[in-house]
Design an enzyme around this catalytic site. Structure first.
Site, PDB file in Angstrom:
ATOM      1  N   SER A  49       0.861  -1.187   0.000  1.00 28.89           N
ATOM      2  CA  SER A  49       0.000   0.000   0.000  1.00 28.89           C
ATOM      3  C   SER A  49       0.897   1.237   0.000  1.00 28.89           C
ATOM      4  CB  SER A  49      -0.877   0.003   1.254  1.00 28.89           C
ATOM      5  OG  SER A  49      -0.050   0.165   2.402  1.00 28.89           O
ATOM      6  N   ASP A  82      -1.031  -1.386  -4.068  1.00 28.27           N
ATOM      7  CA  ASP A  82      -2.396  -1.574  -3.553  1.00 28.27           C
ATOM      8  C   ASP A  82      -3.010  -0.199  -3.253  1.00 28.27           C
ATOM      9  OD1 ASP A  82      -4.569  -3.015  -2.576  1.00 28.27           O
ATOM     10  OD2 ASP A  82      -3.743  -3.153  -0.544  1.00 28.27           O
ATOM     11  N   ASP A 104      -7.086   3.654  -7.354  1.00 29.29           N
ATOM     12  CA  ASP A 104      -8.374   3.584  -6.649  1.00 29.29           C
ATOM     13  C   ASP A 104      -9.002   4.973  -6.603  1.00 29.29           C
ATOM     14  OD1 ASP A 104     -10.543   3.209  -5.123  1.00 29.29           O
ATOM     15  OD2 ASP A 104      -9.501   2.446  -3.347  1.00 29.29           O
ATOM     16  N   GLU A 134     -11.205   0.147  -9.326  1.00 30.11           N
ATOM     17  CA  GLU A 134     -12.304  -0.305  -8.460  1.00 30.11           C
ATOM     18  C   GLU A 134     -13.584   0.458  -8.777  1.00 30.11           C
ATOM     19  OE1 GLU A 134     -11.277  -1.072  -4.366  1.00 30.11           O
ATOM     20  OE2 GLU A 134     -13.057  -0.001  -3.661  1.00 30.11           O
ATOM     21  N   GLY A 181     -10.372  -4.884   6.783  1.00 29.80           N
ATOM     22  CA  GLY A 181     -10.218  -4.983   8.226  1.00 29.80           C
ATOM     23  C   GLY A 181     -10.878  -6.214   8.829  1.00 29.80           C
ATOM     24  N   ALA A 212     -10.760  -9.546   1.586  1.00 34.67           N
ATOM     25  CA  ALA A 212     -11.060 -10.984   1.510  1.00 34.67           C
ATOM     26  C   ALA A 212     -10.514 -11.794   2.678  1.00 34.67           C
ATOM     27  CB  ALA A 212     -10.533 -11.540   0.197  1.00 34.67           C
ATOM     28  N   ASN A 253      -7.491 -10.335  -2.283  1.00 35.99           N
ATOM     29  CA  ASN A 253      -6.638  -9.472  -1.454  1.00 35.99           C
ATOM     30  C   ASN A 253      -6.705  -9.825   0.028  1.00 35.99           C
ATOM     31  OD1 ASN A 253      -6.239  -8.145  -3.842  1.00 35.99           O
ATOM     32  ND2 ASN A 253      -6.622  -6.111  -3.026  1.00 35.99           N
ATOM     33  N   THR A 254      -5.534 -10.053   0.606  1.00 38.97           N
ATOM     34  CA  THR A 254      -5.481 -10.534   1.980  1.00 38.97           C
ATOM     35  C   THR A 254      -4.381  -9.829   2.762  1.00 38.97           C
ATOM     36  OG1 THR A 254      -6.110 -12.689   1.071  1.00 38.97           O
ATOM     37  CG2 THR A 254      -5.341 -12.673   3.347  1.00 38.97           C
ATOM     38  N   ASP A 255      -4.767  -9.141   3.787  1.00 45.31           N
ATOM     39  CA  ASP A 255      -3.818  -8.434   4.633  1.00 45.31           C
ATOM     40  C   ASP A 255      -4.126  -8.691   6.115  1.00 45.31           C
ATOM     41  OD1 ASP A 255      -2.010  -6.725   5.768  1.00 45.31           O
ATOM     42  OD2 ASP A 255      -2.761  -4.900   4.873  1.00 45.31           O
TER      43      ASP A 255
HETATM   44  P1  13P Z   1      -8.413  -7.439   4.289  1.00 44.89           P
HETATM   45  O1  13P Z   1      -8.462  -6.273   5.243  1.00 44.89           O
HETATM   46  O2  13P Z   1      -9.702  -8.220   4.320  1.00 44.89           O
HETATM   47  O3  13P Z   1      -7.241  -8.322   4.493  1.00 44.89           O
HETATM   48  O4  13P Z   1      -8.322  -6.831   2.795  1.00 44.89           O
HETATM   49  C1  13P Z   1      -7.093  -6.390   2.299  1.00 44.89           C
HETATM   50  C2  13P Z   1      -7.242  -5.646   1.018  1.00 44.89           C
HETATM   51  O5  13P Z   1      -8.282  -5.575   0.402  1.00 44.89           O
HETATM   52  C3  13P Z   1      -6.046  -4.963   0.503  1.00 44.89           C
HETATM   53  O6  13P Z   1      -6.324  -4.223  -0.632  1.00 44.89           O
HETATM   54  O1  G3H Z   2      -6.467  -2.246   1.829  1.00 46.87           O
HETATM   55  C1  G3H Z   2      -5.674  -1.864   2.669  1.00 46.87           C
HETATM   56  C2  G3H Z   2      -4.533  -2.727   3.067  1.00 46.87           C
HETATM   57  O2  G3H Z   2      -4.922  -3.614   4.080  1.00 46.87           O
HETATM   58  C3  G3H Z   2      -3.343  -1.893   3.418  1.00 46.87           C
HETATM   59  O3  G3H Z   2      -3.558  -1.171   4.577  1.00 46.87           O
HETATM   60  O4  G3H Z   2      -2.934   1.225   4.209  1.00 46.87           O
HETATM   61  O5  G3H Z   2      -2.794   0.157   6.485  1.00 46.87           O
HETATM   62  O6  G3H Z   2      -1.137  -0.431   4.712  1.00 46.87           O
HETATM   63  P1  G3H Z   2      -2.532   0.027   5.023  1.00 46.87           P
HETATM   64 ZN    ZN Z   3      -8.246  -3.324  -0.637  1.00 39.87          ZN
END
Ligand code: 13P
Ligand code: G3H
Ligand code: ZN
Length: 307
Positions: A49, A82, A104, A134, A181, A212, A253-255
């Site tokens: 990001s 991202d 975005d 998006e 989140g 996701a 997408n997974t964070d």
């Molecule tokens: P999560 O917060 O569900 O992991 O989504 C991450 C995301 O969409 C990053 O672009």
């Molecule tokens: O979609 C957002 C991602 O989870 C990245 O989050 O801006 O806190 O790095 P961030």
């Molecule tokens: Zn996202």
């Protein structure tokens, strides 16, 4: 091998599977993603990001990915920006060596989103870099939401068709009811799969599911047992991830899942030994937890053994 997002996602689109796009903010997260891909024999998208780029420095982000992709030359990997918020941010990523960017502009009116995205597509395609955009707003939908309320926030399939045709974007993130989140749904999880299928039918390009993270029970339990608080958290169930892949999602997408799994382990080490101050003793279990979770996710999405 470092490749474009398109190269990875075109194959996934043709063969109906999903590829995890995993966020990283440090070496531990990034190396866990590569090690998981190596074990599962899966392509990967690693994404940073704007916040992660600010934290790491753009050359460090690119440099680490290049070094790891040389270490694992058989793994197709795309480095993706991202949620790029501006043309300048996308251009900086392209110039630094990212092979894929997201612009975005979804919070702007349709026409503005379209013109901003088209500008980025022109700039990125000239350098062989793929582009994601998006449409709609990322937010959970309640059971009792009215049709007009839903139409106001989620993607409009007809607009998606026009947007893809006119912008030339390579992959699209349609809002279908997920959010970022750990707190995605107030009641029962709900996504608009019919809308997703309609977007796929009308655009016929790889689609992206943001927000996701699944927050599997074992990850949540691990966070809670370490003393963390995740009251009210709810992720996208595995069955929904699979359903969305059937509906045309190819980039997942997974964070949040990675963050929760990592921090649970760090906190456990801190709880177990308050004399410990060797960073490696904290980060190694964190990294291993992420790696295990990612291998599981690759199996669920169907990207394992797709190299
Ligand atoms: P999560 O917060 O569900 O992991 O989504 C991450 C995301 O969409 C990053 O672009
Ligand atoms: O979609 C957002 C991602 O989870 C990245 O989050 O801006 O806190 O790095 P961030
Ligand atoms: Zn996202």
């Amino acid at each position: 091998m470092l490749v474009t997002g398109n190269e990875i996602l075109k194959k996934a689109h043709k063969e109906y599977y999903g590829v995890g796009a995993f966020n990283f903010v440090n070496y531990e997260m990034l190396s866990a993603i590569f090690e998981a891909a190596n074990e599962a024999n899966s392509p990967i998208i690693v994404q940073a990001s704007e916040g992660a780029i600010k934290y790491l420095g753009i050359d460090m982000a690119v440099g680490m990915v290049k070094i790891l992709s040389k270490k694992y030359p058989h793994i197709p990997v795309a480095l993706h920006l991202d949620h790029g918020t501006t043309f300048e941010s996308c251009k900086a990523a392209v110039d630094a060596g990212f092979t894929s960017v997201m612009i975005d502009a979804s919070h702007h009116p349709f026409e503005e989103n379209l013109s901003e995205t088209s500008k980025v597509v022109k700039m990125a395609h000239a350098k062989g870099v793929s582009v994601e955009a998006e449409l709609g707003r990322l937010m959970g939908i309640e059971d009792n939401i009215s049709v007009s309320e839903k139409d106001a926030v989620l993607v409009n399939p007809k607009e998606a068709e026009q947007f893809v045709k006119e912008s030339g974007v390579d992959f699209l993130a349609p809002a279908i009811g997920t959010s970022h989140g750990a707190f995605k749904f107030k009641g029962e999880p709900k996504l608009d799969f019919e809308r997703l299928q309609e977007v796929k039918r009308l655009t016929n390009i790889p689609l992206v599911l943001h927000g996701a993270s699944a927050i599997p029970d074992y990850v949540k339990d691990s966070f809670l047992s370490s003393g963390g608080d995740l009251k009210g958290s709810k992720g996208v169930p595995f069955s929904f991830l699979q359903e969305s892949i059937k509906g045309g999602i190819n980039k997942v997408n997974t964070d949040t899942d990675l963050r929760i799994a990592f921090i649970a382990e760090v906190r456990k080490v801190a709880n177990d030994d308050n004399t410990q101050f060797d960073l490696r003793k904290f980060f190694t279990p964190g990294k291993e937890a992420i790696k295990k979770l990612i291998i599981e996710r690759m199996n669920i999405l169907g990207s394992s053994n797709k190299i």
